[in-house]
Write an enzyme that holds these catalytic residues in place. Structure first.
Site, short mmCIF file in Angstrom:
data_model
loop_
_atom_site.label_atom_id
_atom_site.label_comp_id
_atom_site.label_asym_id
_atom_site.label_seq_id
_atom_site.Cartn_x
_atom_site.Cartn_y
_atom_site.Cartn_z
N SER A 74 0.85 -1.14 0.00
CA SER A 74 0.05 0.03 0.01
C SER A 74 1.08 1.51 0.23
O SER A 74 1.97 1.24 0.59
CB SER A 74 -0.78 -0.12 1.18
OG SER A 74 -1.60 1.25 1.55
N TYR B 133 -1.45 -1.11 10.66
CA TYR B 133 -1.84 -1.44 9.36
C TYR B 133 -0.65 -1.21 8.49
O TYR B 133 -0.28 -2.20 7.87
CB TYR B 133 -3.08 -1.05 8.76
CG TYR B 133 -3.31 -1.25 7.43
CD1 TYR B 133 -3.70 -2.55 6.79
CD2 TYR B 133 -2.98 -0.09 6.52
CE1 TYR B 133 -3.92 -2.60 5.49
CE2 TYR B 133 -3.34 -0.40 5.19
CZ TYR B 133 -3.64 -1.57 4.98
OH TYR B 133 -3.89 -1.84 3.34
N LYS C 44 2.11 -3.67 6.37
CA LYS C 44 2.64 -3.62 4.91
C LYS C 44 4.01 -3.48 4.63
O LYS C 44 4.78 -3.98 3.87
CB LYS C 44 1.88 -2.44 4.16
CG LYS C 44 0.28 -2.93 4.09
CD LYS C 44 0.08 -4.14 3.24
CE LYS C 44 -1.56 -4.35 3.39
NZ LYS C 44 -1.80 -5.92 2.86
P1 NAD Z 1 -11.30 -6.64 0.95
O1 NAD Z 1 -11.43 -6.53 2.50
O2 NAD Z 1 -12.16 -6.21 0.30
O3 NAD Z 1 -10.56 -8.05 0.76
C1 NAD Z 1 -9.67 -8.90 1.33
C2 NAD Z 1 -10.35 -10.18 1.37
O4 NAD Z 1 -9.36 -10.99 2.18
C3 NAD Z 1 -11.70 -10.40 1.87
O5 NAD Z 1 -12.52 -11.09 1.10
C4 NAD Z 1 -11.56 -11.01 3.29
O6 NAD Z 1 -12.78 -11.71 3.64
C5 NAD Z 1 -10.19 -11.87 3.01
N1 NAD Z 1 -9.35 -12.22 4.40
C6 NAD Z 1 -9.07 -11.48 5.09
N2 NAD Z 1 -8.35 -12.07 6.13
C7 NAD Z 1 -8.37 -13.30 5.86
C8 NAD Z 1 -7.63 -14.37 6.34
N3 NAD Z 1 -7.03 -14.39 7.34
N4 NAD Z 1 -7.74 -15.79 5.66
C9 NAD Z 1 -8.65 -15.75 4.25
N5 NAD Z 1 -9.20 -14.60 3.93
C10 NAD Z 1 -9.11 -13.47 4.59
O7 NAD Z 1 -9.96 -5.57 0.90
P2 NAD Z 1 -9.25 -5.10 -0.68
O8 NAD Z 1 -9.80 -3.49 -0.76
O9 NAD Z 1 -9.79 -6.00 -1.70
O10 NAD Z 1 -7.78 -5.15 -0.15
C11 NAD Z 1 -7.00 -6.29 -0.87
C12 NAD Z 1 -5.48 -6.02 -0.42
O11 NAD Z 1 -5.13 -4.70 -0.97
C13 NAD Z 1 -5.27 -6.05 1.09
O12 NAD Z 1 -4.20 -6.67 1.30
C14 NAD Z 1 -5.42 -4.50 1.33
O13 NAD Z 1 -4.54 -4.31 2.67
C15 NAD Z 1 -4.55 -4.16 0.01
N6 NAD Z 1 -4.78 -2.59 -0.15
C16 NAD Z 1 -5.94 -2.26 -0.32
C17 NAD Z 1 -6.23 -0.70 -0.49
C18 NAD Z 1 -7.59 -0.19 -0.67
O14 NAD Z 1 -7.78 0.87 -0.70
N7 NAD Z 1 -8.56 -1.03 -0.98
C19 NAD Z 1 -5.18 0.31 -0.44
C20 NAD Z 1 -3.72 -0.63 -0.66
C21 NAD Z 1 -3.71 -1.75 -0.47
N1 UFG Z 2 -12.09 11.46 3.24
C1 UFG Z 2 -13.36 12.54 3.64
N2 UFG Z 2 -14.39 11.90 4.14
C2 UFG Z 2 -14.61 10.64 4.18
C3 UFG Z 2 -13.84 9.87 4.07
C4 UFG Z 2 -12.46 10.04 3.22
O1 UFG Z 2 -13.04 13.67 3.38
O2 UFG Z 2 -16.04 10.31 4.58
C5 UFG Z 2 -10.87 11.97 2.71
C6 UFG Z 2 -9.77 11.61 3.56
O3 UFG Z 2 -9.73 12.48 4.66
C7 UFG Z 2 -8.80 11.51 2.54
C8 UFG Z 2 -9.23 11.21 1.17
O4 UFG Z 2 -10.63 11.30 1.34
O5 UFG Z 2 -8.05 12.76 2.26
C9 UFG Z 2 -9.14 9.65 0.89
O6 UFG Z 2 -9.56 8.91 1.72
P1 UFG Z 2 -9.65 7.29 1.89
O7 UFG Z 2 -9.91 6.81 3.45
O8 UFG Z 2 -10.74 6.75 0.86
O9 UFG Z 2 -8.18 6.95 1.48
P2 UFG Z 2 -6.52 6.99 2.33
O10 UFG Z 2 -6.01 7.72 1.25
O11 UFG Z 2 -6.95 7.71 3.58
O12 UFG Z 2 -6.28 5.61 2.56
C10 UFG Z 2 -6.47 4.54 1.50
C11 UFG Z 2 -6.71 3.46 2.24
C12 UFG Z 2 -5.66 2.84 3.13
C13 UFG Z 2 -4.24 2.70 2.48
C14 UFG Z 2 -4.05 4.26 1.52
C15 UFG Z 2 -2.86 4.23 0.88
O13 UFG Z 2 -8.00 3.18 2.96
O14 UFG Z 2 -6.10 1.45 3.44
O15 UFG Z 2 -5.15 4.48 0.94
O16 UFG Z 2 -2.70 5.28 0.31
F1 UFG Z 2 -3.30 2.42 3.22
#
Ligand code: NAD
Ligand code: UFG
Length: 334
Positions: A125, A150, A154
Site C-alpha cells: 500500500s 496496518y 505492509k
Molecule cells: P477486502 O477486505 O475487500 O478484501 C480482502 C479479502 O481478504 C476479503 O474477502 C476477506 O474476507 C479476506 N481475508 C481477510 N483475512 C483473511 C484470512 N485470514 N484468511 C482468508 N481470507 C481473509 O480488501 P481489498 O480492498 O480488496 O484489499 C485487498 C488487499 O489490498 C489487502 O491486502 C489490502 O491491505 C490491500 N490494499 C487495499 C487498498 C484499498 O484501498 N482497498 C489500498 C492499499 C492496499
Molecule cells: N475523506 C473524507 N471523508 C470521508 C472519507 C475520506 O473527506 O468520509 C478523505 C480523507 O480524509 C482523505 C481522502 O478522502 O483525504 C481519501 O480517504 P480514503 O479513506 O478513501 O483513503 P486514504 O488515502 O486515507 O487511505 C487509503 C486506504 C488505506 C491505504 C491508503 C494508501 O484506505 O488502506 O489509501 O494510500 F493505506
C-alpha cells in the site's frame, strides 16, 4: 493453463483481479475466509466471465487449511490479497492486524515452501510512504516509521519477502483504488459505515448517509482539501496480470521487486466530489469537517517504474472510475 492461488479473492480488489486473470487465460483458485466479503461475489464473477471460479473457504492463518489446499491443487503462483485493511481499526486492535496480516503471510509462505511454490505477488500500500516530503513518490523514497499498525504490516510484509530469498516476489504498492467492474456485477462491499471516500460518496448520493463529511479544508493544497491518487480497480486488476506474467516469464529478474500502482494524477477531495456530481448528475450532500487523525495532506505516485518494467499504465479516467462506482451503488440497491 497456469493455476493461481488468489488469497482474499472474494474481496474488492481480489474479485476484479480474478476476472482479469480468467480473461488472460489463468485458472484462479480463490481462498478466502469471507471475514470481509460474501459468497455472492462468485455469481457476479460468473455473470461477467461465464464461468464460476473455484472457491475454497479457508483462513490464511491456518496451516491446516493451507495444507489441505496445496495438497489438493497444483498451484503455480500466488497472489496474496487476504488482509485486514482498516487503518483506524488497526490502532484499536493491533494484535488482530499483526496476527492476520503478518501471521497469515508467514503461514502462507511456509505452505508455499513446503509445496515448492516460489512466485508470489503481494498487496502492499501507498501507506508505507507515510507523509513523504516530495511528490510524486517513487519506490526509492525512504520509508519512514509506519503511521499505523496496518501500515506497519505492509512494510513488514515487504521486508519479509525481501529477506526470504527463496521466493520470487513482486510487491505492489496500491494508491487509492476505486470504481467497480463496468458491468456493475462486482464492486466494493463495505460493511457498516464506509471508511473510504468513494463508498461514502456513493452512499451519501444514494441517500443511505445523511451527508459526506469532507475531512479538512485547511491543508496546504490548491483547494485546501487533501490530495490522493485514485485509480480504477480494473486497471489495478490488470497490473496483477502483468506482475504474474513477469514472475512466470522473466527468469533473470531480481528475487524481490516493488512497484507503485497509481495514475500519477493528484486529485483533491473537492475535485473528486465535484467530478462525481458532474458525471453522474446527482448531488452529494456534504459538510465540511475537521481533519481526520492520521491523514496525510497529499500523496500521489510516480508510476514510471511500473510502466517501464511491467509495461503497465492506468488507462481509466477519474470520470470512468466515478461513473462505474455509481453504477455499482445503483445495482446494489436493486
Ligand atoms: P477486502 O477486505 O475487500 O478484501 C480482502 C479479502 O481478504 C476479503 O474477502 C476477506 O474476507 C479476506 N481475508 C481477510 N483475512 C483473511 C484470512 N485470514 N484468511 C482468508 N481470507 C481473509 O480488501 P481489498 O480492498 O480488496 O484489499 C485487498 C488487499 O489490498 C489487502 O491486502 C489490502 O491491505 C490491500 N490494499 C487495499 C487498498 C484499498 O484501498 N482497498 C489500498 C492499499 C492496499
Ligand atoms: N475523506 C473524507 N471523508 C470521508 C472519507 C475520506 O473527506 O468520509 C478523505 C480523507 O480524509 C482523505 C481522502 O478522502 O483525504 C481519501 O480517504 P480514503 O479513506 O478513501 O483513503 P486514504 O488515502 O486515507 O487511505 C487509503 C486506504 C488505506 C491505504 C491508503 C494508501 O484506505 O488502506 O489509501 O494510500 F493505506
Amino acid at each position: 493453463m497456469k493455476q493461481v492461488l488468489v488469497t482474499g479473492g472474494m474481496g474488492f480488489i481480489g474479485s476484479h483481479t480474478v476476472v482479469s486473470l480468467m480473461e488472460a487465460g489463468f485458472r484462479p483458485v480463490i481462498f478466502d475466509n469471507l471475514c470481509n466479503s460474501s459468497e455472492s461475489v462468485l455469481e457476479g464473477i460468473a455473470r461477467i466471465t461465464g464461468v464460476k471460479p473455484l472457491f475454497i473457504r479457508g483462513d490464511v492463518t491456518s496451516a491446516a487449511d493451507l495444507k489441505a489446499l496445496f495438497t489438493s491443487h497444483n498451484i503455480d503462483a500466488v497472489i496474496h490479497f487476504a488482509a485486514l485493511k482498516a487503518v483506524g481499526e488497526s490502532s484499536e486492535k493491533p494484535l488482530e492486524y499483526y496476527r492476520n496480516n503478518i501471521g497469515g503471510l508467514i503461514c502462507l509462505l511456509e505452505a508455499m515452501q513446503e509445496h515448492g511454490v516460489r512466485d508470489v505477488v503481494f498487496s502492499s500500500s501507498a501507506t508505507v510512504y507515510g507523509s513523504a516530503a516530495h511528490m510524486p513518490v517513487d519506490e526509492d523514497t525512504p520509508l519512514p516509521a509506519a503511521m499505523s499498525p496496518y501500515g506497519s504490516t505492509k512494510q513488514m510484509g515487504e521486508r519479509i519477502l525481501f529477506d526470504t530469498g527463496s521466493f520470487r516476489s513482486v510487491c505492489l504498492r496500491y494508491f487509492n483504488p476505486i470504481g467497480a467492474h463496468p458491468s456493475g456485477h462486482i464492486g466494493e462491499l463495505p460493511l457498516g459505515v464506509p471508511n473510504n471516500l468513494v463508498p461514502y460518496v456513493t452512499q451519501a448520493a444514494a441517500g443511505l448517509r445523511k451527508a459526506l463529511t469532507i475531512f479538512g479544508d485547511d491543508y496546504h493544497t490548491p483547494d485546501g482539501t487533501a490530495v490522493r491518487d485514485y485509480l480504477h480497480v480494473m486497471d489495478l486488476a490488470e497490473a496483477h496480470v502483468a506482475a504474474l506474467n513477469r514472475l512466470q516469464q522473466v527468469q533473470d529478474r531480481p528475487h524481490w521487486e516493488v512497484f507503485n500502482l497509481g495514475t500519477g494524477n493528484p486529485v483533491s477531495v473537492k475535485t473528486l466530489v465535484e467530478t462525481f456530481e458532474r458525471v453522474n448528475g446527482v448531488p452529494v450532500p456534504k459538510v465540511m469537517g475537521a481533519r481526520r487523525q492520521g491523514d496525510v495532506p497529499e500523496l500521489w505516485a510516480n508510476p514510471g517504474r511500473a510502466k517501464q518494467v511491467l509495461g503497465w499504465t492506468a488507462k481509466h479516467s477519474l470520470e470512468e472510475m466515478l461513473r462505474d462506482a455509481w453504477n455499482w451503488q445503483q445495482k446494489l440497491a436493486q
